[in-house]
Structures are given as structure tokens and as C-alpha cells.
Design a protein around this motif. Structure first.
Motif, PDB file in Angstrom:
ATOM      1  N   SER A 107       0.879  -1.218  -0.052  1.00 12.75           N
ATOM      2  CA  SER A 107      -0.035  -0.037  -0.147  1.00 12.75           C
ATOM      3  C   SER A 107       0.942   1.216   0.133  1.00 12.75           C
ATOM      4  N   THR A 150       1.973   1.849  -3.404  1.00 11.74           N
ATOM      5  CA  THR A 150       1.057   2.443  -4.416  1.00 11.74           C
ATOM      6  C   THR A 150       1.038   3.996  -4.310  1.00 11.74           C
ATOM      7  N   ARG A 190       3.828   4.956  -7.013  1.00 14.11           N
ATOM      8  CA  ARG A 190       3.722   3.869  -7.854  1.00 14.11           C
ATOM      9  C   ARG A 190       4.591   4.409  -9.028  1.00 14.11           C
ATOM     10  N   SER A 191       4.329   5.402  -9.574  1.00 11.29           N
ATOM     11  CA  SER A 191       5.384   5.722 -10.612  1.00 11.29           C
ATOM     12  C   SER A 191       6.842   6.371 -10.206  1.00 11.29           C
ATOM     13  N   THR A 245       7.100  14.908 -11.528  1.00 11.64           N
ATOM     14  CA  THR A 245       5.567  15.259 -10.854  1.00 11.64           C
ATOM     15  C   THR A 245       5.467  15.769  -9.590  1.00 11.64           C
ATOM     16  N   CYS A 257       1.553  17.559  -6.555  1.00  9.78           N
ATOM     17  CA  CYS A 257       2.157  17.279  -7.818  1.00  9.78           C
ATOM     18  C   CYS A 257       1.954  18.516  -8.699  1.00  9.78           C
ATOM     19  N   HIS A 307       0.709  20.925 -11.665  1.00 15.21           N
ATOM     20  CA  HIS A 307      -0.511  21.171 -12.262  1.00 15.21           C
ATOM     21  C   HIS A 307      -1.724  21.160 -11.163  1.00 15.21           C
ATOM     22  N   GLY A 308      -1.065  21.274 -10.076  1.00 12.77           N
ATOM     23  CA  GLY A 308      -2.171  21.662  -8.863  1.00 12.77           C
ATOM     24  C   GLY A 308      -2.677  20.244  -8.371  1.00 12.77           C
ATOM     25  N   LEU A 309      -2.306  19.220  -8.825  1.00 13.52           N
ATOM     26  CA  LEU A 309      -2.893  17.911  -8.527  1.00 13.52           C
ATOM     27  C   LEU A 309      -2.386  17.413  -7.074  1.00 13.52           C
ATOM     28  N   LEU A 310      -3.419  17.076  -6.138  1.00 15.01           N
ATOM     29  CA  LEU A 310      -3.135  16.741  -5.011  1.00 15.01           C
ATOM     30  C   LEU A 310      -3.470  15.371  -4.561  1.00 15.01           C
ATOM     31  N   LYS A 311      -2.491  14.338  -4.269  1.00 16.68           N
ATOM     32  CA  LYS A 311      -2.907  13.002  -4.100  1.00 16.68           C
ATOM     33  C   LYS A 311      -2.905  12.941  -2.735  1.00 16.68           C
ATOM     34  N   THR A 312      -4.084  12.251  -2.040  1.00 15.36           N
ATOM     35  CA  THR A 312      -3.785  12.014  -0.627  1.00 15.36           C
ATOM     36  C   THR A 312      -4.142  10.482  -0.425  1.00 15.36           C
ATOM     37  N   HIS A 313      -3.256   9.746   0.234  1.00 16.99           N
ATOM     38  CA  HIS A 313      -3.479   8.612   0.585  1.00 16.99           C
ATOM     39  C   HIS A 313      -3.527   8.447   2.250  1.00 16.99           C
ATOM     40  N   ASN A 314      -4.613   7.838   2.469  1.00 12.99           N
ATOM     41  CA  ASN A 314      -4.908   7.579   3.918  1.00 12.99           C
ATOM     42  C   ASN A 314      -4.757   6.057   4.198  1.00 12.99           C
ATOM     43  N   LEU A 315      -3.534   5.611   4.700  1.00  6.97           N
ATOM     44  CA  LEU A 315      -3.350   4.149   5.063  1.00  6.97           C
ATOM     45  C   LEU A 315      -3.451   3.623   6.352  1.00  6.97           C
TER      46      LEU A 315
END
Lengths: 280, 387
Positions: free
Chosen positions: B77, B80, B83-84, B91, B112, B114-122
Motif C-alpha cells: 500500500s 501504491t 507507484r510511478s 511530477t 504534484c 498542475h495543482g494535483l493533490l494525491k492523498t493516501h490515507n493508509l
């Protein structure tokens, strides 16, 4: 070109004749919706619409306008037929579907009418293959009744940014939750999988966001298994429009540019999963 | 706990996670005063890896003093989240790692382009500290090489090669694939490479001998070392004691501790290596006759597979070893060892001596890893912590 030397008389029997110099322009776009075997073809003088459905919950339409074809003649206002899409794709790639520049398969697709097979003449390097695909009783595509007047929220994104998100989606999540809102988080994709939840937030000011028109906050869940097939179309596309209507139905429209720089569209409709009771 | 990683360090962190994923299925996260520790151990406990990222590695590092927090997550997890890895550098601008005690989630937020926000709650599990006890400073054989040298060495061994034998003399190092079965030897493809001392930045052999260990984990470390461009140091002493591979720079330290084949096995099976010195005789061991136990160096129960909800009292009954040569095993230890042997996926591992992990329980004052005094003691025993 051998395909154009067909006799005039033979031509006249067909209600539909479509010529394409590069069969890949058709096969690529059909691949993008090839998640089920049966495809309904609806031809009008404007072009060809190919529809694939699954579970009465998701529908994919590929639109190939008449001017994509080098020749597109139709004798009736509407010609409907249904064929096995996998078989059709196999036929279109019968020469191996070479991607080498300069080598392409030419296609002539003919249909005589109800009860007749769909006939494909494929030619590559002077070799012609004739494929006859038995047609099936055409089904009536589901009408998702998705009107643009009912659209609550709409965003247009460059596909690049969504591709990344879709390739990373947590497939252990049963649903993909889409939140669209005039305020934060604007446009959010969420998954709820074994290892926890993940959110992908797109800012409305991002340079990837071409259009942001959200009127009210909407959170809907869609079955991951139903949406996953749309990834193929996403991969081909350069822009994607995401819309939801007042019922929570989702429309994904992909703008696909083919090898020759022409534009086609692929559209997915998906109905929402159970209603969201609580905010997770 | 809250930490912020920016720029190129995000990739370093991601690579560390990926190389730890080569070791075991779980990632142990432990925020410490001296930095963030990420650890992993394989299911048969024959390999252990730890990265320690110093506070300076982060653009912000704060932990709650007094609140002893440590947890384990499925390494998949965490992978993930990163991942890239290939595009990560381009990015991702910033990565926040934050503990949400209220929701019991460890949150990774990637800011990231372009204002992309990735949130992973593990989700995580509370766990005891995971520590292997090793002392690389007292190792007789110490080497340091550019990662490229080791990568180019390892690349000659196909992925099917599980174990390699490294033999050293005062001037050379030989690396060859280890063939277990004598009968197989005539059929097997044997690969041997010889590295001269001048290939290394540092080459010190105090005890010329040979060790055999698993290649898989080393490959994991090399992926990290190669991408960060850090030299790899190798420390080992004798067959049966662990070999340590480590990478260090000013803000991070990574140690991969791998069990090596115990001595008696080595003497029997791999005597064809040529003229280099025979390893010294094995230390007397009370358990020589017992097939299972002879491979077992005192084993603690700090890392129980599955939910680690066992109360501390259950985990701390390891017998104190008054004398390292007369170690005894508690029932739990043997049980665990048997469990390990039943794992069909890893039959070869049982011939490796298991590494020992001190059971370090948060509230106890005597919990810190005791420094080992002699090389034989791979194990420190936790004193009755339930008292």
C-alpha cells in the motif's frame, strides 16, 4: 487501389459502403470500447455510431464521423446492425495490424441489409482478404436519457492528468467516488480499498483544467468494474469531459485524435452506485 | 508525527520503500528523535533492512515527544503511493507524511505538478519495534565499492540464482553462485567472478573466508544505491554470522542485514572455490545435533505475523542468555521456527541462521538494543519486560 476497382453493379446492392485507407483508424477506436462482445452499429448519413453495453449500467459509444472515411455512402436514413466486436476486431487486424509507418491496411466495409453478413474487404500490400461476419438481431441501445440541459457539473481536463490517476487507482476498491463541487475539493476522485482511502484532487485553476463549470456539490460512486474499461479510451484520448446530471449519472466524453490527426469521440455513460449516506 | 519531503528526496524515499519491498510484506515505520526509520524483515527472518532518514533529510520533521509511536503497514500500500517512481521526480513537488491518530491513518500527501493533490490515507497496525542486532564495526572484513561495481557483478547472475557465495582473500573477492546439492553441481551452470582489491574504494580483509547469502535482498539494496549513486559498504565476519550491506550519506543510512549459511554447511558443500583460505572451525554449539535448532540463534518473538495485538507479557518470555554458547529457546521461539519451516514458499531459508530481533517495548527503560559484546552474540535478550 484494388479496393476501388469493384464493379459499380456490385456496389449498388449495398445499403452501406464505407471505405477507409487506414483500417487502424477504425480498429483503434473500437478497441477502446471493446469490453463486451456485442456491438450495435448505427449508421446515419452523419457517420457511424458503435455502441457497447454492460450490465445495463454502463454504455460506451464510439462516434466515427462520415468524413473520417474516404467514402461513406448510405442509402437509408438509418442502418442498424449488430456484430460480434471481437470477431470484427480480429478481422480488422487480419494482416497483423502493423504499426510501421507507411504500411496500412485499407478497408472497404459493405452491408446489404437486414439478414446479410457484414462484408469486409481488407487489402495490404496487394493482398486482399474478404471477411463476412454474420450479423445479429440488433438490440435497442439503452437510452440513458442524459440531456445536456440536466447537467449539473462539468469539467474538461487534459487526459494526461487523468491517465496518471487512473493508472494508479487502487483496484481493491469496489467503487470510484467522484466529487464535483464549486468549492473545495472542486474535482476529486476517491477510492476506498484494503489499505485505506486515496483521494486525487484537481484544482480548478490547474493548467490541466480546460473548463470548470460546477454548480453544486455532488458526490457519486460508480462501480470500479464498470468504469475500468473506460481506461482504454482515456489512454487514446487527448481531452476528456466529465459531466454529471441531476440524477448522478456520469458521462465521460473522450476526444480521440487518430493517426491522421482527425478527431473522433468516445462516450461512456455510467449509472451511479448506491447513494452516498455519509462522507467518508 | 509530521514530516515533509521535497524535491529529489521524494524519489529517494520512494526508492527506499521499493527496495524494502524486496525484503518483506510489511513496512515498519518508526519516527525517532534521530530521524524516521523504515524497516522490513522477511518471513523467515533471515533478512532485515532498515533505512534511517535523518531530520535534515526532511524540510520539516517533527515528532510528538513522549508519544512513542510505531506502526507497520502493508508495504504494497505504501508502494501504491509511490507507484510511478520513474515520473515521480518530474511530477511530485512535495510529500507530506502525517499521522492522524484520531482516525488511525497514516496520511501521505503528494503535491504534484498542475495543482494535483494525491492523498493516501493508509491504515496501519500498532507494532513493537523491529530491530536486528548486528555490529558491523567489529566485522573483520570490510569493503566499500561504488554501487556500479556491485551492480555489474550481480547482473551476471540470472534471476533464478537465489544464493551467492562470496569468498575473500587479502587481494581478491570471488563471487559465485551457490549450488546447494552436490549431485546438481555437474549439471548446474556455475558462474564465478573475481574482483581485484583495486576495484574497491576500501578493501580490508581481517579473516579470509567465504560466506553464502541470498541475492534477492542485495538486489533490492542495489536498486536504491544505484539510483542515489551512493557507494555500498559490505561488512562480514564469518560463515553463519550476518553480512551487512550499507549505504550512508549525511542525511540517511541504510543497512541490509542478511543471514549467511552456517559454517558446517559451507564446509561440506562449497569447498571447490580454489586456493583461498578455509574458514575457521565453527564455534561449539550445544545444538549441533539438532537439525532445526542448530540453525537457530536465539530468536525473539517481537515480530509476530498477523495483527500484533499480543500483550507485551506474551512477547517477552525469551530466556535471558547468560552464556551465548548455551542458549536456550523458549517454547514460543521454537514454535515460531517451526512455523517458518512450514512455509512452503521458502524452503531454503531454514538453513540460514535466523537473525535475532530484540523485542523492544515502548515503555520499558531497558528496551534499547543492547550493544553486542562478542561476535557470536547475534542475539540480545530482552529482560523480563512484563515486570
Amino acid at each position: 487501389m484494388p479496393l476501388s476497382t469493384q464493379s459499380q453493379a456490385e456496389e449498388e446492392q449495398y445499403v452501406l459502403v464505407a471505405n477507409l485507407d487506414n483500417a487502424r483508424n477504425l480498429s483503434n477506436i473500437l478497441k477502446a470500447i471493446g469490453f463486451k462482445d456485442h456491438a450495435i452499429f448505427t449508421a446515419t448519413p452523419n457517420g457511424l455510431k458503435v455502441t457497447v453495453e454492460d450490465s445495463k449500467c454502463v454504455q460506451a459509444n464510439a462516434f466515427i464521423q462520415a468524413d473520417i472515411f474516404q467514402k461513406f455512402t448510405i442509402k437509408e436514413d438509418l442502418v442498424a446492425l449488430q456484430v460480434n466486436l471481437t470477431v470484427l476486431l480480429d478481422c480488422l487486424n487480419i494482416f497483423g495490424g502493423s504499426t510501421v509507418a507507411g504500411i496500412s491496411t485499407a478497408l472497404r466495409m459493405c452491408y446489404r441489409g437486414y439478414g446479410y453478413p457484414l462484408t469486409l474487404f481488407l487489402e495490404e500490400g496487394g493482398v486482399v482478404t474478404v471477411c463476412k461476419i454474420n450479423t445479429e438481431e440488433p438490440e435497442e441501445p439503452i437510452d440513458f436519457d442524459f440531456c445536456s440541459s440536466n447537467v449539473t457539473n462539468k469539467v474538461i481536463l487534459q487526459s494526461e492528468s487523468l491517465k496518471e490517476a487512473f493508472s494508479e487507482l487502487d483496484m481493491t476498491s469496489e467503487v470510484l467516488q467522484i466529487t464535483m463541487s464549486p468549492s473545495q475539493p472542486y474535482f476529486r476522485l476517491s477510492t476506498f480499498g484494503n489499505s485505506g482511502s486515496a483521494h486525487y484532487d484537481y484544482s480548478k485553476d490547474s493548467d490541466m483544467m480546460e473548463l470548470f463549470r460546477c454548480n453544486e456539490t455532488q458526490t457519486n460512486r460508480y462501480k470500479m468494474s464498470l468504469l475500468k474499461p473506460s481506461t482504454k479510451a482515456l489512454a487514446l484520448s487527448c481531452k476528456v469531459s466529465v459531466r454529471t446530471d441531476s440524477r448522478g449519472f456520469l458521462s465521460l466524453q473522450y476526444l480521440v485524435r487518430n493517426d491522421d490527426g482527425q478527431i473522433c469521440f468516445v462516450e461512456f455513460f455510467c449509472c451511479p452506485d448506491v447513494e452516498v449516506d455519509e462522507d467518508l | 508525527m509530521q514530516c515533509v519531503v521535497t524535491g529529489g528526496n521524494v524519489k529517494v524515499l520512494a526508492k527506499a520503500v521499493h527496495s524494502l519491498s524486496r525484503i518483506g510484506d510489511e513496512l515498519y515505520v518508526e519516527p525517532q528523535e534521530d530521524g524516521l526509520a523504515l524497516r522490513s524483515v522477511n518471513s523467515s527472518r533471515s533478512a532485515y533492512a532498515c533505512f534511517l532518514f535523518a531530520p535534515l533529510f526532511f524540510s520539516r520533521y517533527s515528532i510528538d515527544r513522549g508519544l512513542d509511536f510505531r506502526c507497520k503497514l502493508a508495504v504494497k500500500s505504501v508502494q501504491t503511493v509511490f507507484r510511478s517512481v520513474a515520473t515521480l521526480e518530474k511530477t511530485v513537488e512535495k510529500c507530506h507524511v502525517e499521522l492522524d491518530k484520531a482516525k488511525d491513518r497514516l496520511t501521505f500527501t503528494l503535491h504534484c505538478k498542475h495543482g494535483l493533490l494525491k492523498t493516501h490515507n493508509l491504515s496501519y497496525q500498532d507494532t513493537e519495534s523491529l530491530q536486528a542486532v548486528f555490529d558491523k564495526d567489529s566485522c573483520a572484513n570490510v569493503f566499500r565499492a561504488q554501487s556500479r561495481v556491485l551492480v555489474e557483478t550481480v547482473v551476471h547472475f540470472p534471476p533464478s540464482v537465489e544464493e551467492v557465495t562470496v569468498a575473500v582473500s587479502s587481494e581478491r573477492m570471488w563471487v559465485r553462485n551457490h549450488v546447494e546439492d552436490e549431485a546438481e553441481r555437474s549439471k548446474a551452470l556455475l558462474t564465478e567472478l573475481c574482483l581485484a582489491a583495486d576495484e574497491f574504494d576500501h578493501f580490508a580483509v581481517g579473516a579470509p573466508n567465504s560466506i553464502t547469502f541470498c541475492l534477492k535482498e542485495l538486489r533490492g539494496l542495489l536498486v536504491f544505491a544505484e539510483s542515489t549513486g551512493l557507494p555500498v559498504s559490505v561488512y562480514f565476519h564469518e560463515p553463519g554470522s550476518p553480512v551487512v550491506f550499507s549505504v550512508t550519506d549525511s542525511v540517511l543510512e541504510g543497512n541490509f542485514v542478511l543471514a549467511t549459511l552456517s559454517d558446517d554447511h559451507n564446509l561440506q558443500k562449497s569447498d571447490s572455490g580454489g586456493g583461498h583460505a578455509e574458514p575457521p572451525p565453527p564455534p561449539p554449539d550445544d545444538f549441533m545435533n539438532d537439525d532445526i535448532d542448530s540453525y537457530l540463534i536465539a530468536m525473539d518473538t517481537s515480530v509476530v505475523p498477523g495483527p500484533s495485538t499480543a500483550p507485551p507479557s506474551a512477547a517477552s518470555r525469551a530466556s535471558p542468555a547468560a552464556d551465548s554458547r548455551t542458549r536456550k529457546h523458549s517454547e514460543e521461539e521454537e514454535e515460531e521456527e517451526r512455523d517458518g519451516n512450514e512455509d512452503p514458499g521458502r524452503p531454503p531459508s531454514k538453513k540460514f541462521r535466523s537473525l535475532f530481533f530484540g523485542s523492544v517495548l515502548p515503555p520499558s527503560p531497558q528496551t534499547s538494543t543492547q550493544p553486542v559484546t562478542t561476535q557470536e552474540v547475534l542475539a540480545s535478550d530482552s529482560e523480563d519486560e512484563d515486570e
